[in-house]
Write a protein that holds these residues in place. Sequence first.
Motif, mmCIF file in Angstrom:
data_model
loop_
_atom_site.group_PDB
_atom_site.id
_atom_site.type_symbol
_atom_site.label_atom_id
_atom_site.label_comp_id
_atom_site.label_asym_id
_atom_site.label_seq_id
_atom_site.Cartn_x
_atom_site.Cartn_y
_atom_site.Cartn_z
ATOM 1 N N TYR A 277 0.837 -1.202 0.000
ATOM 2 C CA TYR A 277 0.000 0.000 0.000
ATOM 3 C C TYR A 277 0.873 1.253 0.000
ATOM 4 O O TYR A 277 0.602 2.214 -0.725
ATOM 5 N N GLN A 278 1.920 1.259 0.818
ATOM 6 C CA GLN A 278 2.780 2.431 0.896
ATOM 7 C C GLN A 278 3.395 2.761 -0.456
ATOM 8 O O GLN A 278 3.511 3.935 -0.835
ATOM 9 N N GLY A 279 3.743 1.728 -1.232
ATOM 10 C CA GLY A 279 4.396 1.944 -2.515
ATOM 11 C C GLY A 279 3.478 2.513 -3.574
ATOM 12 O O GLY A 279 3.863 3.426 -4.317
ATOM 13 N N ALA A 280 2.252 1.990 -3.657
ATOM 14 C CA ALA A 280 1.293 2.481 -4.654
ATOM 15 C C ALA A 280 -0.087 1.957 -4.294
ATOM 16 O O ALA A 280 -0.250 0.786 -3.962
ATOM 17 N N HIS A 281 -1.090 2.824 -4.381
ATOM 18 C CA HIS A 281 -2.449 2.425 -4.019
ATOM 19 C C HIS A 281 -3.479 3.257 -4.785
ATOM 20 O O HIS A 281 -3.161 4.335 -5.297
ATOM 21 N N LEU A 282 -4.695 2.755 -4.827
ATOM 22 C CA LEU A 282 -5.787 3.506 -5.424
ATOM 23 C C LEU A 282 -6.128 4.695 -4.534
ATOM 24 O O LEU A 282 -6.263 4.537 -3.317
ATOM 25 N N PRO A 283 -6.274 5.881 -5.108
ATOM 26 C CA PRO A 283 -6.677 7.029 -4.294
ATOM 27 C C PRO A 283 -8.007 6.745 -3.593
ATOM 28 O O PRO A 283 -8.946 6.223 -4.186
ATOM 29 N N PRO A 354 4.990 8.154 1.809
ATOM 30 C CA PRO A 354 6.394 8.025 2.195
ATOM 31 C C PRO A 354 6.544 7.383 3.577
ATOM 32 O O PRO A 354 5.643 7.452 4.418
ATOM 33 N N VAL A 355 7.681 6.759 3.784
ATOM 34 C CA VAL A 355 8.020 6.233 5.106
ATOM 35 C C VAL A 355 9.285 6.938 5.592
ATOM 36 O O VAL A 355 10.124 7.355 4.793
ATOM 37 N N VAL A 437 1.265 13.425 4.822
ATOM 38 C CA VAL A 437 1.256 12.280 5.734
ATOM 39 C C VAL A 437 2.405 11.360 5.385
ATOM 40 O O VAL A 437 2.644 11.057 4.204
ATOM 41 N N ASP A 438 3.137 10.915 6.386
ATOM 42 C CA ASP A 438 4.099 9.831 6.191
ATOM 43 C C ASP A 438 4.028 8.870 7.378
ATOM 44 O O ASP A 438 3.334 9.127 8.366
ATOM 45 N N ILE A 439 4.714 7.749 7.258
ATOM 46 C CA ILE A 439 4.613 6.659 8.234
ATOM 47 C C ILE A 439 5.983 6.409 8.852
ATOM 48 O O ILE A 439 6.988 6.287 8.142
#
Length: 458
Positions: A277-283, A354-355, A437-439
């Motif tokens: 999910y972090q790499g690429a996801h549906l908006p 981003p992480v 937002v980042d993790i």
Amino acid sequence: MFVEPIKSPGLAQLSYLIGDGSEAAVIDPRRDCEIYAEMARQRGCRITHIFETHRNEDLISGAPILAELTGAAVHHGPNAAGEVTYADTVREGDDFSFGSMLLKVLETPGHTDDSLSFAIYDQDFGNQAIGVFSGDALFVGDVGRTDFYPDRKEEVAGLLYDSLQKILSLGDQTILYPAHGAGSVCGDNMADRDFSTLGYERVNNPMLLITDREKFIARKVAEHHEQPPYFHNMEQLNLDGSAPAARVVTPPVLDADDVHRLIEKAEVIDVRSASAYQGAHLPGSLAIPCDMLPAFAGWYLDATDEIILVADGSAQAESAARHLARIGYDRVLGFLNTAMPGWAAAGRPFGSVPVVDVDTVKTRVHDGGDGWQLLDVRGKKEVAEGVIPTARCIYVGHLPEQLEKLAKDKHYTVMCASGARATIAASILRRTGFDKVDIFLGSMGAWKAKGNDVASGD
């Protein structure tokens, strides 16, 4: 004589097929219950009785469905909060025989008013109990929660204490068969194994070491447990038995055009790993990794929601649909088979999160500033053990109702214990218009591993 445990991953729920000779019984069946009939057929026996230790809050009971499938009678305890329409009421002293196995009913209220335990005996060998199915009264390493009756906190905690003494009186030789294992929302400190004896628990279970009734009550009253909103729906379904059988099959495959057409009327749940999910996801998608669905889907979904899954493949999509069905979410329209590469190749938009590592967070904590906020989404008990300085604490399950208290122009770094729940929280923020937002990857585990300061969580 046999006792066959059946464990439901994610929920950490334990049900049992028991019996002797040609007769068998099931204790606490789950909704997708064909497995019990199949196991009985393999043993050459017939299911004649179904027993429920209590009205479940965290999953749909399969008892009424299995009764229709097998013709077996269902037995439930007295004092349920309403009539359990599909079951006969059994009470203390009732007993049932299956070949040489004798099952005796014990009333063990506390977790719920209708809680029962079932002691089993081998009538061919001795008079002592050989096992007890304790429901949610006694677990391996813990005891049941008692927070479902907030107006009677002390009373129900005392009832549980008395019920535990009744269970322990069966003798140290008795094998313990609980209704849940480690990871269940029904207890906090369960051991990561599904077997024990009453003798072992008597000397090793921290809650059983509290031998003063008033101290036990005080300890239980002071506990904090979360109650996801879907619990109320489970309670009603498990009173009237209205949930249909769960015929879980692999959800249909959806391509990018299908998803684009359906996305406005459905909730998109990304059940891939947190890193995917972090790499690429549906908006606008909500990230709940597949094995976390039983614990967290009920915080964010309504029973009437239609659902699109983003999954790594058909096996993961089927597993996700099964997890959802066990807690009442049946309207899975299908899954995006091509996942993100196919979605992007079709020219559709996608997002990423981003992480950041521990050194970045440490720098931000020390630099301060009004434009950045560390958001800790761990549970209350975890927070009480310490927080990172400057962190604002909101439990991940309560985040949607707290969003209006968060300024959208701030930059949020989300953290939990390791990063998984933080990913769920980040997806909630992103889908509701929080752009910065980042993790914190590694989260509290990484922070402590580097020897950084931890502040009081009080």
